[in-house]
Design a protein around this motif. Structure first.
Motif: not given
Lengths: 520, 155
Positions: B90, B107-108, B110, B117, B120-123
């Protein structure tokens, strides 16, 4: 002949004090007439950026609240304290943190100077934002002042960049991780190019990140670049644009004021006008009026026998007002600096992030947005908001109700409605996302490109845009629609900032209070 | 020279003036294109991307071991050795190991034990990195060589 030469020399020596003074101050001192008072302003390089006369309305504290001036004075305070901090500070990863500690514990008055610098930086961001809010709600971006509004936007961005670059310099944990996050926001267009399969041809994200921090991770190159930006590039840009910003105010006829500013002053001073229509006692000149032929500025010219002119000489009353704002600003900063110390965490550790790693308060709304999507929250939405703000004067061209708070009672009603709508919507929506989650919690395999475009941040922007269009349709006024949109985003900024500041804990999870944070 | 040609001509002063302004704009834009390359680093003054992490016997089976200061988790399972980047996809914070896999403090985001993933926001998933064997018998990780989750170094 020789005697005469000696005599002249003796006389010149005797009057040395006076002639030196006269060479510096080429006007009558103390000034008595209006003409002499105008000379005090005209003949001084630093004062001549303002006009020789100001309208009495501009001295009303509740109208401007001195916010623009306070921003400028905070910048001056930052320059002075910043130069003092530079005496001991070295921008190298090996020394920076120890230098800042030394400034705090060893250098005489160092801690106090750093405290003032810190709080003035926060204060300047706050003052610039509030100044923008004031200018917007009084409609002061109208009547040819659109370009000055754009300059104000540029100054806001530079102020934020100054804060951001200054944040890295202590080289502590907070600095390191806030800048790592920021640098990766610069790299976040990759989220979009990855999803579209374009990264291998055109890696905009890597370009932006590398040009910003000079590497792939935050290190010495980043510190050098941020120092350079912080102490040289950005301050020079800021002071140049501030000069143009002030100069434009003067050329636009001074601070904005309502069309009935004269009536307001006459009423307050109990001036009786000879005939009823005299209340309008001014006429428009297309070319503007001259002040001692020093400059042609856009303004109205007073007319004989139509009521007294409500402008007064800037010297000395206007200068007193400015000095008062300065002293008040300085007093607030020195008091804050006396009671609250600037924080300094442990030295930067590239392996262990702070948990939670929180940016300064004015970026926490942004941090909440990037916790939905890095690209949309970090670049997409901020860019949309900045472009939207910049276009306000050009999309809302209604010129009535200039210089009036909320453009009158209708605008006030719209602002209150918008405040209620945006607060209720956003708080309910945030509660929903905290409680129920968002797309990825329901469809774990959802493509990233969908999350980039459909996330709580973009939904919020769409809701606010819809509200503004709704108001535009029902009121038929671009000014009222602008008030609706601006109020929504202002409330959104405040709510997201509060959310990020008080209700986010370790792993950016929701907590009612920090006392509930788990051990980590 | 015909009259028509004279109309097309511009006089000398206009020509020189326009030439001066044109050369200023041209030189300015060329200079900008040249100078914008200056801040783009060609050499990265950073720690080497390939580094040794110890001997195979240092690692226990089926546990993630953190390599100090390298932001890498090394996993030894029954197929061999694998390395998982601890840098969150992220915004570049360092994830930590939890019961369900990995979580990012910033930013949480997981991730599960395989780096995929889960929230959370990880792409995208955490990156698996190439593990190889150095001539002295130590394991090496290369941060710049991404591999599939199934690729392991069998020793």
């Amino acid at each position: 002949m020789q005697n005469d030469g000696l005599k002249t020399f003796a006389e010149n020596t005797k009057s040395l004090k006076r002639s030196l003074k006269e060479s510096v101050r080429r006007y009558q001192w103390p000034p008595n007439s209006d003409r002499e008072k105008s000379q005090v302003i005209f003949q001084n390089f630093f004062l001549h950026i303002q006009s020789a006369r100001i309208h009495k309305f501009s001295l009303k504290p509740w109208y401007t609240m001195g916010l623009g001036l306070a921003s400028f004075f905070l910048f001056l305070i930052l320059c002075v304290t910043g130069v003092l901090l530079m005496v001991y500070y070295n921008p190298t990863t090996g020394l920076a943190y120890d230098n800042v500690r030394d400034i705090g514990f060893v250098v005489a008055a160092g801690k106090y100077m750093r405290n003032i610098h810190r709080w003035a930086a926060h204060g300047m961001v706050a003052a610039v934002l509030l100044h923008m809010v004031r200018v917007f709600y009084t409609g002061s971006y109208k009547r040819g002042r659109g370009f000055n509004w754009l300059l104000g936007m540029a100054l806001l961005v530079i102020t934020l960049m100054l804060s951001y670059t200054g944040y890295l310099l202590p080289w502590d944990q907070l600095a390191y991780w806030a800048v790592t996050i920021g640098a990766n926001i610069a790299a976040s267009p990759r989220e979009l190019t990855d999803a579209l399969g374009l990264t291998q041809y055109f890696d905009l994200g890597a370009f932006q990140k590398q040009i910003l921090i000079g590497g792939n991770t935050v290190g010495q190159e980043a510190l050098t670049r941020f120092y350079l930006l912080h102490v040289m590039v950005l301050p020079i840009m800021l002071i140049t644009l501030v000069g143009v910003h002030f100069w434009r105010i003067r050329k636009d006829g001074g601070l904005s004021r309502p069309d009935n500013a004269d009536e307001i002053i006459w009423r307050e001073e109990g001036v009786e006008l000879k005939n009823g229509s005299g209340a309008k006692g001014q006429f428009n000149l297309n070319t503007g009026k001259t002040y001692g032929l020093m400059a042609l500025v856009r303004d109205k010219s007073p007319q004989l026998d139509k009521g007294p002119d409500n402008t007064i000489m800037t010297w000395p009353v206007g200068i007193w007002a400015e000095v008062a704002v300065f002293m008040l600003t300085l007093a607030v900063m020195t008091t804050l600096a006396y009671f609250f110390d600037a924080p300094l965490k442990e030295i930067a550790n590239p392996s262990i992030p702070e948990n939670p790693a929180k940016a300064p308060w004015y970026f926490l709304g942004l941090q909440e947005l990037v916790s939905y999507s890095a690209f949309m929250g970090g670049i997409g939405i901020p860019a949309t908001v900045l472009v939207g703000l910049a276009l306000i004067p050009f999309l809302d061209r209604e010129n009535n109700q200039f210089g009036v708070w909320f453009s009158g009672s209708e605008g006030k009603r719209i602002a209150i409605n918008s405040l209620i709508f945006s607060s209720v919507f956003l708080i309910a929506f945030l509660a929903f996302t905290v409680k129920v989650g968002w797309l990825r919690s329901w469809f774990p395999d959802i493509p990233q490109i969908v999350i980039v475009f459909v996330n709580p941040g973009s939904v919020m922007v769409l809701a606010f845009a819809w509200w503004s269009l709704h108001n535009l349709r029902f009121t038929g006024s671009t000014r009222l629609a602008a008030i609706a949109l601006f109020t929504c985003f202002l409330a959104g900024f405040v709510i997201l900032t509060i959310m990020g500041t008080y209700f986010r804990g370790p792993n950016w999870d929701f907590f009612w209070s920090p006392s509930q944070w788990p051990l980590h | 020279m015909s009259k028509h040609d004279h109309d097309e001509d511009i006089n000398r002063r206009d020509f020189l003036g326009k030439f001066a302004v044109g050369s200023l704009v041209g030189a300015g834009s060329m200079a900008f294109i040249g100078v914008i390359q200056l801040p783009l680093p060609k050499v990265f003054n950073e720690a080497p991307s390939v580094f040794k992490i110890g001997f195979p016997s240092d690692f226990q089976v089926n546990t993630y071991k953190t390599i100090p200061e390298k932001n890498v988790f090394v996993l030894r399972d029954n197929t061999g050795f694998k390395a998982l980047s601890a840098v969150c996809t992220h915004l570049g914070c360092i994830v930590s190991e939890t019961d369900w896999g990995f979580t990012c403090p910033c930013h949480g985001s997981r991730f599960d034990k395989q780096g995929a993933v889960t929230g959370g926001p990880a792409p995208k998933a955490l990156e698996w990195l190439r593990v190889s064997l150095a001539p002295d018998g130590q394991l090496m990780v290369d941060l710049n060589r991404k591999v599939n989750a199934a690729d392991a170094l069998a020793v």
